[in-house]
Design a protein around this motif. Structure first.
Motif, short mmCIF file in Angstrom:
data_model
loop_
_atom_site.label_atom_id
_atom_site.label_comp_id
_atom_site.label_asym_id
_atom_site.label_seq_id
_atom_site.Cartn_x
_atom_site.Cartn_y
_atom_site.Cartn_z
N UNK A 213 0.71 -1.31 0.10
CA UNK A 213 0.05 0.08 0.11
C UNK A 213 0.70 1.18 -0.02
N UNK A 214 2.11 1.10 0.38
CA UNK A 214 2.97 2.32 0.10
C UNK A 214 3.40 2.64 -1.28
N UNK A 215 3.22 1.99 -2.19
CA UNK A 215 3.64 2.00 -3.42
C UNK A 215 3.28 3.38 -4.00
N UNK A 216 2.17 3.69 -4.05
CA UNK A 216 1.84 5.27 -4.52
C UNK A 216 2.50 6.46 -4.11
N UNK B 169 7.11 2.77 -16.93
CA UNK B 169 8.29 2.50 -17.01
C UNK B 169 9.01 1.81 -16.16
N UNK B 170 8.45 1.83 -14.74
CA UNK B 170 8.93 1.20 -13.94
C UNK B 170 9.06 -0.39 -14.05
N UNK B 171 7.97 -0.80 -14.67
CA UNK B 171 7.58 -2.30 -14.94
C UNK B 171 8.31 -3.02 -15.97
N UNK C 162 10.76 -10.16 1.31
CA UNK C 162 9.34 -10.34 1.17
C UNK C 162 8.74 -8.76 1.25
N UNK C 163 9.43 -8.21 2.30
CA UNK C 163 8.92 -6.63 2.42
C UNK C 163 9.21 -5.79 1.27
N UNK C 164 10.56 -5.96 0.70
CA UNK C 164 10.94 -4.96 -0.49
C UNK C 164 10.22 -5.32 -1.55
N UNK C 165 9.92 -6.68 -1.85
CA UNK C 165 9.12 -7.36 -3.00
C UNK C 165 7.69 -6.62 -3.06
N UNK C 166 7.03 -6.51 -1.81
CA UNK C 166 5.82 -5.87 -1.66
C UNK C 166 5.89 -4.30 -2.00
N UNK C 167 7.07 -3.64 -1.69
CA UNK C 167 7.06 -2.53 -1.80
C UNK C 167 7.06 -2.13 -3.20
N UNK C 168 8.07 -2.75 -3.89
CA UNK C 168 8.23 -2.47 -5.32
C UNK C 168 7.34 -2.93 -6.34
N UNK C 169 6.34 -4.03 -5.78
CA UNK C 169 5.19 -4.31 -6.70
C UNK C 169 4.11 -3.17 -6.55
N UNK C 170 3.99 -2.62 -5.28
CA UNK C 170 3.07 -1.64 -5.31
C UNK C 170 3.66 -0.48 -5.83
N UNK C 171 4.76 -0.28 -5.86
CA UNK C 171 5.33 1.26 -6.85
C UNK C 171 4.92 0.79 -8.21
N UNK D 20 2.62 -0.73 -9.54
CA UNK D 20 1.34 -0.82 -10.09
C UNK D 20 0.72 0.76 -9.39
N UNK D 21 1.54 1.42 -8.62
CA UNK D 21 0.85 2.78 -8.02
C UNK D 21 0.01 2.37 -6.93
N UNK D 22 0.13 1.63 -6.30
CA UNK D 22 -0.75 1.02 -5.20
C UNK D 22 -1.11 2.03 -4.25
N UNK D 23 -2.04 2.08 -3.38
CA UNK D 23 -2.36 2.87 -2.25
C UNK D 23 -3.40 2.46 -1.10
N UNK D 24 -3.91 3.48 -0.51
CA UNK D 24 -4.80 3.02 0.50
C UNK D 24 -5.76 4.18 0.74
N UNK D 25 -6.61 4.12 1.49
CA UNK D 25 -8.00 5.29 1.56
C UNK D 25 -7.47 6.22 2.38
N UNK D 26 -6.10 6.58 2.52
CA UNK D 26 -5.83 7.93 3.20
C UNK D 26 -5.27 8.90 2.36
#
Length: 353
Positions: free
Chosen positions: A175-178, A193-195, A309-318, A320-326
């Motif tokens: 969720x930190x990706x965006x 481009x990042x992908x 695992x932590x960095x994989x989630x972060x980079x995959x979030x980046x 795909x521009x992932x986020x959360x409702x804040x």
């Protein structure tokens, strides 16, 4: 337990609020821009307070009265071209939150320091919490973390409130990706481009510790429930190196020495082509490797996710521009972000991003 989380909508705060609420604690969230809808809105009682405002201590103290603990998370690395504001936010904001907790009679204050507070490493041996916290002088974020450590030292000596210090490594989750894209990725470059990066130019000596937000939040809850004091290093097992990052991005690793990378980052930052202060590379090259033995021994904590695992989630979030409702973790929409820069200027100059 009633817990006030100052800076509750960001990368760490949102994960902590989720876990505290799930564990049945009464959560009070403080942020400049609280969520107005969605799941995050339902997780806590929310208050809009700017810790840099002249009335911050009074406003925070009113919210903190009756709480059993305060967790202070507010710290910034943008706008990177406004070091005066960052100092006011980082050091002044911590002072305001700490003073408010004391005025309100809160017994326990948990501050978020970080790996960035440590002095440059002397060797490759893991360091415990007693390692010097002089920071890295070329990076405002690191200097400010070190200054806050001195602030906390002084308050501990006065004995007016019990203080704990969390010192996490880099924090990763999807969720930190965006938000990571907004803070670190050139706005003029589409996320696509990042992908499809063909190569990853990075020093072959790169290595970093990461912790997953769920493991970090678990450590904080243990500190709160045990009313623990002192410093705690928090990191997932293992380290991430250059080939690991390249593999996640699907790129070929290419050795690009630190000094070249730093020179390129400094030039592009000065020309406003990207928003990341080049001092972050100095920190990455010199940061010590942390031992987490104290947290394991005294808190009964152990990570469920390793660094990979932590960095994989972060980079995959980046990717795909992932986020959360804040507001702070909203998903990245490239065209919208580009228009925002054209209207209000780059994030390296804006106080609210």
């Amino acid at each position: 337990m009633r817990v006030v989380v100052v800076g509750a909508t960001g990368n760490i705060g949102s994960g902590l609020v989720d876990l505290l609420a799930a564990d049945g604690h009464e959560v009070v969230g403080v942020a400049r821009r609280p969520p107005t809808a969605g799941w995050a809105r339902q997780q806590a009682e929310w208050h809009a307070i700017d810790v840099t405002s002249i009335d911050a201590v009074e406003e925070l103290a009113a919210v903190m009265r009756g709480a059993e603990a305060v967790v202070h998370l507010v710290f910034g690395f943008q706008p990177s071209h406004d070091s005066r504001y960052l100092r006011q936010l980082d050091i002044g904001g911590t002072r305001a939150s700490l003073d408010a907790a004391i005025v309100a009679g809160v017994p326990h204050f948990v501050d978020f320091s970080s790996l960035g507070a440590f002095s440059p490493r002397a060797d490759d041996d893991p360091v415990d919490e007693s390692y010097p916290t002089g920071g890295n002088t070329t990076l405002p974020y690191s200097r400010h973390k070190a200054a806050v450590e001195r602030l906390l030292d002084g308050e501990e000596a006065r004995g007016r409130i019990a203080i704990a210090r969390m010192r996490p490594s880099l924090v990763g989750h999807r969720a930190s990706g965006g938000s990571l894209l907004r803070y670190t990725y050139p706005v003029w470059v589409p996320t696509l481009v990042l992908r499809h990066l063909p190569v990853l130019p990075l020093d072959r000596g790169f290595r970093a510790q990461f912790v997953h937000i769920e493991d970090l939040a678990d450590a904080v809850v243990r500190v709160l429930e045990q009313r623990a004091t002192g410093a705690f290093n928090i990191a997932g097992d293992g380290e991430v190196r250059q080939p690991d990052i390249a593999a996640i991005l699907g790129a070929r690793p290419v050795h690009f020495p630190w000094r070249w990378l730093r020179g390129l980052a400094a030039l592009s930052w000065a020309l406003r082509l990207q928003a990341v202060d080049p001092g972050w590379l100095d920190l990455a090259a010199a940061a010590p490797r942390m031992s987490t033995e104290r947290a394991r021994r005294e808190l009964g904590w152990s990570p469920r996710f390793d660094a990979a695992a932590a960095v994989t989630e972060a980079l995959e979030g980046m990717m795909h521009g992932a986020g959360k409702d804040t507001p702070a973790l909203r998903p990245r929409h490239w065209a919208r972000e580009l228009l925002d820069v054209l209207r209000r200027g780059p994030v390296s100059y804006r106080h609210v991003i």
